[in-house]
Motif scaffolding. Structure first.
Motif, short mmCIF file in Angstrom:
data_model
loop_
_atom_site.label_atom_id
_atom_site.label_comp_id
_atom_site.label_asym_id
_atom_site.label_seq_id
_atom_site.Cartn_x
_atom_site.Cartn_y
_atom_site.Cartn_z
N THR A 58 0.83 -1.21 0.00
CA THR A 58 0.00 0.00 0.00
C THR A 58 0.86 1.25 0.00
O THR A 58 0.60 2.21 -0.73
CB THR A 58 -0.92 -0.01 1.23
N ALA A 59 1.91 1.24 0.82
CA ALA A 59 2.78 2.41 0.91
C ALA A 59 3.46 2.71 -0.41
O ALA A 59 3.70 3.86 -0.76
CB ALA A 59 3.83 2.19 2.00
N GLU A 60 3.78 1.64 -1.20
CA GLU A 60 4.44 1.86 -2.49
C GLU A 60 3.54 2.55 -3.50
O GLU A 60 4.01 3.08 -4.50
CB GLU A 60 4.92 0.52 -3.06
N VAL A 61 2.22 2.56 -3.23
CA VAL A 61 1.28 3.22 -4.14
C VAL A 61 1.16 4.71 -3.84
O VAL A 61 0.92 5.52 -4.73
CB VAL A 61 -0.10 2.54 -4.05
N TYR A 62 1.36 5.11 -2.54
CA TYR A 62 1.13 6.50 -2.15
C TYR A 62 1.93 7.48 -3.01
O TYR A 62 1.38 8.46 -3.53
CB TYR A 62 1.49 6.68 -0.68
N GLY A 63 3.26 7.23 -3.11
CA GLY A 63 4.10 8.18 -3.83
C GLY A 63 3.71 8.33 -5.28
O GLY A 63 3.41 9.44 -5.75
N PRO A 64 3.72 7.22 -6.08
CA PRO A 64 3.33 7.34 -7.50
C PRO A 64 1.93 7.92 -7.69
O PRO A 64 1.69 8.67 -8.62
CB PRO A 64 3.44 5.90 -8.01
N ALA A 65 0.99 7.54 -6.81
CA ALA A 65 -0.38 8.05 -6.95
C ALA A 65 -0.41 9.57 -6.74
O ALA A 65 -1.07 10.30 -7.47
CB ALA A 65 -1.30 7.36 -5.96
N GLN A 66 0.31 10.05 -5.72
CA GLN A 66 0.34 11.49 -5.46
C GLN A 66 0.96 12.25 -6.64
O GLN A 66 0.48 13.30 -7.07
CB GLN A 66 1.13 11.75 -4.18
N ILE A 67 2.08 11.66 -7.18
CA ILE A 67 2.77 12.34 -8.29
C ILE A 67 1.86 12.39 -9.52
O ILE A 67 1.75 13.42 -10.21
CB ILE A 67 4.10 11.62 -8.60
N VAL A 200 1.40 8.69 8.63
CA VAL A 200 2.35 9.62 8.01
C VAL A 200 2.17 9.63 6.50
O VAL A 200 2.10 10.67 5.86
CB VAL A 200 3.81 9.23 8.39
N LEU A 201 2.10 8.41 5.90
CA LEU A 201 1.95 8.31 4.44
C LEU A 201 0.66 8.97 3.97
O LEU A 201 0.63 9.66 2.95
CB LEU A 201 1.99 6.85 4.02
N GLU A 202 -0.42 8.75 4.73
CA GLU A 202 -1.70 9.34 4.31
C GLU A 202 -1.66 10.87 4.39
O GLU A 202 -2.13 11.57 3.50
CB GLU A 202 -2.81 8.80 5.20
N ASN A 203 -1.04 11.42 5.47
CA ASN A 203 -0.97 12.88 5.61
C ASN A 203 -0.02 13.52 4.60
O ASN A 203 -0.19 14.67 4.20
CB ASN A 203 -0.53 13.25 7.03
N VAL A 204 1.02 12.77 4.15
CA VAL A 204 1.89 13.28 3.09
C VAL A 204 1.07 13.51 1.82
O VAL A 204 1.23 14.51 1.12
CB VAL A 204 3.06 12.32 2.82
N GLY A 205 0.17 12.54 1.51
CA GLY A 205 -0.69 12.70 0.34
C GLY A 205 -1.60 13.92 0.44
O GLY A 205 -1.79 14.66 -0.52
N GLU A 206 -2.18 14.16 1.66
CA GLU A 206 -3.04 15.33 1.83
C GLU A 206 -2.25 16.62 1.65
O GLU A 206 -2.73 17.61 1.10
CB GLU A 206 -3.69 15.29 3.22
N ARG A 207 -0.99 16.63 2.12
CA ARG A 207 -0.16 17.84 1.95
C ARG A 207 0.11 18.09 0.46
O ARG A 207 0.08 19.24 -0.01
CB ARG A 207 1.16 17.65 2.70
#
Length: 988
Positions: A58-67, A200-207
């Motif tokens: 799941t964490a590996e999806v946060y970064g690419p999804a946000q970008i 942390v990962l979820e709040n990085v996406g909101e930022r």
């Protein structure tokens, strides 16, 4: 003696129970407690390890999804503002498109890994794969929309919000899966860390989302969003650090050091000003830089997250292996103890094995129906002897039951109570009574079935092996006209031709009826019978026929439609000659505009009738839609006859049409595609044949309308060449092969060149300069005219900007020709805004030229677009004035500044007997409307002198200046020497 047996039996049972229970209970309780504790520890560790693997995926999806969300929303916002993407790259310094292309594969790979990451334990109650599949479908749709410049930021945000919800649910799996309380020290701490990292990962996406919103919509809301998202992220990082040891905190600090505070320019509570209305380059660059910093932090956090999850998984796996090993050793000890106890049990039970085997054999005999056997001897322990005695008593009872059942089967019910035991006898007598009751119910059911058949809406018959009717219901009377009793004995084929499928019969009143018939064989016991059921489907058949007619015919004219046309062409025999005539009405739009759509519909219906009345019986007339008709000519004598027939159809269409008190006329253009040996011989499909005729009618319209054009080798070659030119022209736009030339325009009163007309030229490699007449018409038939128009506008703006920078006193204007499709169907105002924004040119030095014909295609749309253009400061000119169909009323409605008199009027000035009435009228109209008037096509000094004497404002033509490259035109417009251009030209 009996008492001794009971004591012996009781002593044996007690000893056996004690020998088995004492060691097994003691060892089993202790071993079970130990095994349970170790298994709980192993299961808890394995379960948490599974959850940690899922959370890692799941964490590996946060970064690419946000970008990708940042990139897609950025591109969508740019497209929505109708600003070129490369312009935003130049201003903001962030290339959303490159960012999107580089990140797309990474996001797809991460989603694939997440879809298969869950363990069977979680997957059994999860629909993660289905959720991801649905969201990915919507994501791919947005990607396609973005590639065609039609994506919407809100829709993209909606898709990634769904993905964020799924990721948040997956990130919370650690807490939700805690179905077993963790009492060990290791797993509880690991669970807390994993959950904190997920936050942390979820709040990085909101930022990241807040930073993107600030880039796209500057205002107090976006500022508050950044501050709130940043605060939540700081708090979640602080919570996560509180769970880590010093070494882990140091590694986390290396990552969080990349997290930069949002610039003050993004968090100041400024008045909200949409980006589409006010562009602040510094603000865009600052917000774009913050987005890029966010992406760098996302990359570093992804690496740290993967390492942290891998470490947790390894530690939990080691802990689970140790616990499983301890449980296995304890299990071996328990198994050994149980084996000893079972051995003792086997030894002690051998004494009862023989009596039990006798009982087993006797039970098998009873199950085979053997009741007449001798009683078993009573041997063995007390329990076994009691069981043996019960078996002997059961044998006697079963013997009596068997006898009673035989009596019942033979119908002798009176002696049941004498021979059978009490409860068994009562049960059998009750069974006999239920049998009689069942027979009564069966007879009632048969009567009900007969009533249903009689009341059925479908006709139902039964026939014997010879096809004779044995029964008929009431519904059959309406079909055959005979009473049901009178039908019995009649052959059914007298009324029905067959017993399966759809048949047509003549009813008793003489009307035909369509029936759906089905038959099936039934088992009547004594003789074979067949049931035949017939349903009247006449109404349904008529409805299906109406649907089939509507699917093949035009609703307005009643003529066959495109579908029927293609069917008719496909049905032509191979090798049979066929000609396709494509008929397109000329001037039909003016009928709709002036007389209304009702009159237009009546006219189309009348045209259909005229065409139908003039074709041969074997020919075919269809309407494709709008004002387009097609006629199929079969077995024609020659192509010349087909062409001649096309002219006769034009003459028929040209006959006046009447609409109440109004009488009006129009013409038609006809394209013919003839195939002497059929379509197959020409290797064409029916659709290809229609396209050939369509190309021919386009050629007829291009060459003046009201004529017949034949699709022949010449036209085919012309189409192929046009296709080749179109392909090369597409490359020319991308390869910078176009050149901008200028033709100066003389201000007659001031004796200076006050403006210049921009003309595009194509320097095609290997061909040299291609004449505009060879490629502009091709561009106008495709979307290329939009690209060329944007290019000319941009290059003209660049030239104007350069003129202003080199010499502010240069006030000359540049006039750009605008295609009608660019005005009506394109996005002219947005293209203008983009060019002005990119170059910084003064819009008041730009003029757009359009012809009367282009403006008359859609006056309302033209007026709206031109008003938007003129609001920027751009002036508007009507080119080739006097050759179109505009009226004084239309000229007063349209926002125009200049009239350009067509060269056809100017060329006659020097001829004998020239009548100046037309030029005088055109000048009078222009000046009366307060417009500047330009005369085109000045070829000699006499023409220039005449127009100057008539008060014409400006002049343009080869006598004054030919179209030339920009540098050459500039040399003429700003000569180094001082002279009077008008005086020099008048004396040539």
């Amino acid at each position: 003696m009996a008492s001794t047996s009971r004591r012996t039996g009781g002593s044996f049972a007690m000893r056996l129970l004690l020998l088995i229970a004492v060691p097994m209970i003691g060892v089993s309780v202790l071993a079970y407690q130990r095994i349970r504790a170790e298994n709980d520890l192993a299961a808890d560790a394995l379960e948490l390890a599974e959850d940690a693997r899922v959370q890692r995926a799941t964490a590996e999806v946060y970064g690419p999804a946000q970008i990708e969300q940042i990139a897609l929303q950025g591109l969508a916002a740019i497209d929505e503002m109708e600003v070129p993407r490369d312009l935003v790259v130049a201003i903001a310094g962030v290339d959303f498109e490159t960012l999107y292309n580089a990140n797309r594969v990474k996001l797809d790979a991460a989603l694939d890994a997440l879809a298969v990451s869950e363990s069977p334990r979680i997957r059994a109650s999860s629909n993660l794969a289905d959720q991801l599949s649905f969201v990915r479908g919507e994501l791919n749709a947005q990607r396609t929309q973005s590639e065609s410049f039609r994506a919407m930021p809100d829709e993209i945000r909606h898709v990634f919000t769904k993905l964020d919800d799924i990721l948040a649910d997956r990130g919370g799996t650690v807490a939700l899966s805690d179905v077993v309380s963790a009492t060990t020290s290791g797993t509880t701490a690991d669970r807390a860390k994993l959950l904190a990292l997920s936050q942390v990962l979820e709040n990085v996406g909101e930022r990241g989302t807040a930073l993107l919103e600030a880039l796209l919509d500057r205002g107090p809301a976006s500022a508050r969003g950044i501050l709130e998202a940043n605060a939540r992220l700081d708090l979640s990082i602080e919570n996560f650090e509180s769970l880590l040891d010093d070494a882990e905190v140091a590694r986390l600090t290396d990552v969080t050091s990349l997290l930069k505070e949002p610039p003050a320019a993004l968090t100041d509570a400024l008045a909200g000003v949409p980006l589409s209305e006010q562009i602040d380059a510094n603000y865009i660059q600052t917000s774009a830089g913050a987005v890029l910093d966010q992406i760098d932090f996302l990359d570093a956090l992804e690496v740290y997250s993967n390492d942290f999850h891998d470490g947790v998984v390894r530690a939990l796996d080691d802990q689970a292996v140790a616990a499983e090993s301890a449980a296995f050793r304890t299990t071996l000890l328990l198994a050994a103890t149980l084996a000893v106890s079972l051995a003792m049990l086997l030894f002690l039970t051998l004494s009862t094995l023989r009596p039990l085997r006798r009982l087993t054999r006797r039970a098998a005999t009873i199950s085979d129906g053997g009741f007449d056997v001798a009683p078993l001897p009573l041997h063995g322990p007390n329990d076994v002897r009691t069981l043996t005695k019960s078996m002997n008593d059961m044998m006697v009872t079963l013997h009596h039951v068997d006898h009673g059942i035989s009596e019942l089967a033979g119908g002798a019910t009176n002696s049941l109570h004498d021979d059978l035991p009490g409860p068994i006898g009562v049960s059998l007598r009750q069974s006999f009574e239920r049998l009689e009751d069942t027979n009564s119910k069966l007879q009632a059911s048969q009567q009900l079935a007969s009533a249903i058949v009689e009341q059925a809406a479908d006709a139902i018959w039964t026939i014997d092996a010879d096809g004779l009717i044995t029964t008929a219901n009431d519904a059959s009377v309406a079909l055959v006209g005979l009473h049901a009793d009178d039908q019995v004995g009649q052959p059914l084929h007298r009324f029905l031709p067959r017993y399966d499928g759809e048949v047509t019969v003549e009813g008793p009143t003489g009307e035909s009826a369509r029936l759906l018939v089905a038959s099936s064989d039934i088992d009547a016991g004594h003789e074979p019978l067949t049931t035949v059921i017939a349903r009247d489907i006449s109404e349904r058949t008529r409805y299906e026929e109406r649907l089939a007619y509507q699917a093949h015919h035009d609703a307005l004219t009643g003529l066959p439609n495109r579908f029927a046309l293609l069917e008719r062409l496909s049905a032509r025999p191979a090798g049979a000659a066929v000609a396709v005539m494509f008929i397109d009405l000329d001037g039909f739009k003016s009928v709709n505009d002036t007389q209304g759509h009702l009159a237009g519909d009546q006219l189309l219906t009348e045209v259909g009738k005229r065409l139908t009345s003039h074709v041969r019986p074997g020919d075919f007339v269809a309407r494709l839609g709008g004002d387009e008709f097609v006629v199929i000519i079969n077995d024609y004598a020659s192509v010349a006859h087909v062409v001649s027939f096309g002219y006769r159809l034009i003459q028929e269409v040209e006959q006046p049409f009447g609409d109440g008190d109004n009488v009006f006329a129009l013409s038609a253009s006809v394209g013919v595609a003839a195939f002497d040996n059929g379509l197959a011989d020409a290797d064409l499909t029916p659709l290809d044949a229609i396209r050939c005729a369509d190309n021919a009618v386009y050629e007829a319209k291009r060459r003046g309308r009201g004529r017949v054009e034949l699709f022949d080798a010449r036209l085919r070659e012309s189409i192929v060449q046009s296709a080749e030119v179109e392909i090369a022209l597409r490359q020319a736009v991308r390869n910078d092969e176009l050149e901008l030339h200028l033709q100066p325009v003389l201000d007659i009163e001031r004796n200076t060149f006050s403006s210049a007309e921009a003309l595009v030229r194509w320097n095609r490699p290997g061909h040299g300069m291609v004449p505009p007449g060879d490629f502009i018409p091709i561009a106008e038939r495709s979307s290329l005219i939009f690209e060329i128009g944007r290019w000319v506008i941009l290059e003209s703006c660049k030239t104007l900007k350069r003129w202003a920078d080199e010499d502010p006193s240069r006030t000359q204007k540049i006039a750009v020709n605008i295609a009608g499709s660019h005005l009506i169907d394109g996005n002219l105002a947005a293209d203008l805004d983009a060019a002005l924004l990119l170059t910084g040119a003064d819009p008041t030095r730009l003029e757009f030229e359009l012809t009367e014909t282009q403006l008359m295609h859609d006056v309302e749309r033209a007026r709206d677009v031109l008003e938007r253009v003129r609001s920027r400061g751009v002036t508007v000119a009507i080119d080739d004035f006097g050759t179109g169909y505009s009226s004084m009323a239309y000229l007063r409605q349209l926002p125009i500044d200049t009239l350009k008199i067509d060269r056809s009027f100017v060329s006659n000035v020097t001829e004998d007997g020239f009548d100046s009435t037309v030029i005088d009228a055109l000048l009078t109209i222009g000046h009366a409307l307060g417009l500047s008037v330009v005369a085109e096509g000045i070829e000699c000094a006499e023409q220039l002198a005449y127009l100057a004497s008539k008060g014409c404002d400006r002049a343009q033509g080869y006598h004054l200046a030919r179209p030339a490259p920009i540098a050459d035109a500039e040399a003429l417009m700003w000569p180094h020497g001082q002279h009077d251009p008008l005086e020099q030209l008048l004396n040539i």
